[in-house]
Design an enzyme around this catalytic site. Structure first.
Site, PDB file in Angstrom:
ATOM      1  CD  GLU A   1     -25.113  93.618  64.149  1.00 53.18           C
ATOM      2  OE1 GLU A   1     -24.544  94.718  64.315  1.00 53.18           O
ATOM      3  OE2 GLU A   1     -25.267  92.793  65.059  1.00 53.18           O
TER       4      GLU A   1
ATOM      5  CE1 TYR B   1     -20.023  94.956  64.720  1.00 53.39           C
ATOM      6  CE2 TYR B   1     -21.746  95.973  63.382  1.00 53.39           C
ATOM      7  CZ  TYR B   1     -21.348  95.302  64.524  1.00 53.39           C
ATOM      8  OH  TYR B   1     -22.285  94.955  65.466  1.00 53.39           O
TER       9      TYR B   1
ATOM     10  CG  ASP C   1     -19.244  97.592  67.497  1.00 51.82           C
ATOM     11  OD1 ASP C   1     -18.357  97.187  68.288  1.00 51.82           O
ATOM     12  OD2 ASP C   1     -20.454  97.598  67.783  1.00 51.82           O
TER      13      ASP C   1
END
Length: 373
Positions: free
Chosen positions: A47, A130, A148
């Site tokens: 991520e 996020y 996102d």
């Protein structure tokens, strides 16, 4: 934000929407290396890498990173020089520095186990809403939103949300929407499906609506305004910075490299000597020579022009005129140390992390061609 800001949310059959979305994802999801398991450490690394970077670019970096640092513990104990080398070329190096700091905190404070609550995981350096939502939902199966740019684009069309997604406060609208829509039994697949939909179908500009598994739920499609969403108004302008650089060698054919400051842009990465141009009164070769001599006490011989490198950052653009150069006599050892300079062979250079712009310079130097990269 209250639900009156998402007026179409109550009109969606959330169960049908979830089923259509997740069924599509189960069949069509891409085979990505970070989807092999739900290891929180690997999810976290992926991520962070995927922030502001395309999936295709990330795949080989992720594979190498996990090969070099297969466990959270090994990464926590890794040397920063090697970490930067592993990240070399991905850009936005503060991401990996923050990740390293946060992983060390997990190792020390949580016995090497990534926290599984919003309160604890959000305290870690570099873990914003996020990233926290992505780790909690994908690795731990928690029904937390992961919002996102892809997700905001998808939901702005499905729910006909016309708020400006460039404004930080707008994120809350989408988080509220996901809390209403998310599948509590499959939060991992729900969040990943939204991201995948935004990456493959509901793309910027004109989306591929005829291929969309949730088209019948999309209010923007029903009204024919899908290409007009999301609303995104950005006024930030980039600044051009003029630089002159030289790839300098000595009698042993070693290269002079310099370590950047520990804070600021591209912190602690290595580079070829360069200076920002603040006068147009001198030719660039002469300007470089004078600045170099003023800083390091000796004057290099600056040779032929190699290339003009243009490199774009989020907030500025480097325009770098690059030359070759020779240096004799050499710089005093104390000056070398205090100025963070080092002579290295071409083979040794492979162990040092350089920004993409300086990799381009060296590639142009090696090719021997004068061109704009």
């Amino acid at each position: 934000m209250k639900n009156h800001d998402i007026q179409h949310l109550s009109k969606i059959d959330s169960i049908s929407f979830r089923n259509d979305l997740i069924s599509w994802f189960e069949k069509e999801q891409r085979d990505l290396p970070w989807r092999k398991d739900q290891d929180p450490y690997k999810v976290w690394v992926s991520e962070i890498m995927l922030q502001q970077t395309r999936v295709e670019t990330v795949i080989p970096y992720f594979n190498r990173f996990i090969d070099w640092f297969p466990t959270l513990e090994e990464f926590a104990e890794a040397d920063e020089e090697r970490i930067l080398k592993a990240w070399e070329g991905l850009g936005y190096y503060s991401r990996v520095r923050n990740l390293h700091s946060a992983v060390k905190e997990v190792q020390e404070t949580y016995n090497g186990v990534v926290p599984d609550t919003p309160a604890e995981i959000s305290k870690l350096k570099g873990v914003g809403p996020y990233t926290a939502g992505a780790i909690l939902s994908i690795a731990y199966g928690k029904a937390e939103p992961a919002v996102d740019g892809n997700v905001m684009r998808v939901l702005s069309r499905i729910l006909l949300i016309k708020e400006d997604i460039a404004k930080p406060k707008t994120r809350k609208i989408f988080e509220d929407a996901i809390r209403e829509l998310i599948d509590p039994a499959k939060p991992s697949f729900f969040n990943q499906a939204l991201m995948e939909l935004g990456a493959l179908i509901c793309t910027p500009g004109v989306p591929a609506c005829l291929l969309c598994p949730v088209r019948e739920h999309c209010f923007a499609f029903q009204e024919g305004v899908q290409a007009e969403l999301p609303v995104k108004n950005q006024t930030r302008k980039s600044r051009d910075v003029q630089l002159v650089a030289a790839i300098i060698t000595n009698e042993k054919d070693e290269f002079l490299i310099h370590k950047r400051a520990a804070k600021g842009l591209l912190a602690n990465l290595w580079e070829f000597p360069n200076f920002e141009i603040h006068t147009q009164l001198l030719p660039k070769r002469s300007f470089f020579q004078e600045q170099f001599e003023a800083d390091f006490g000796v004057k290099p011989s600056v040779g032929e022009f190699i290339a003009k490198i243009d490199h774009v950052f989020s907030h500025l653009v480097w325009n770098v005129d690059t030359f070759s150069g020779k240096l004799a006599p050499l710089i005093d050892k104390d000056v070398m140390e205090s100025s963070k300079l080092r002579w290295v062979s071409e083979k040794e250079m492979e162990d040092y992390a350089f920004p993409v712009s300086h990799q381009k310079m060296f590639a142009a130097y090696k090719s021997g061609t004068k061109r704009l990269l």
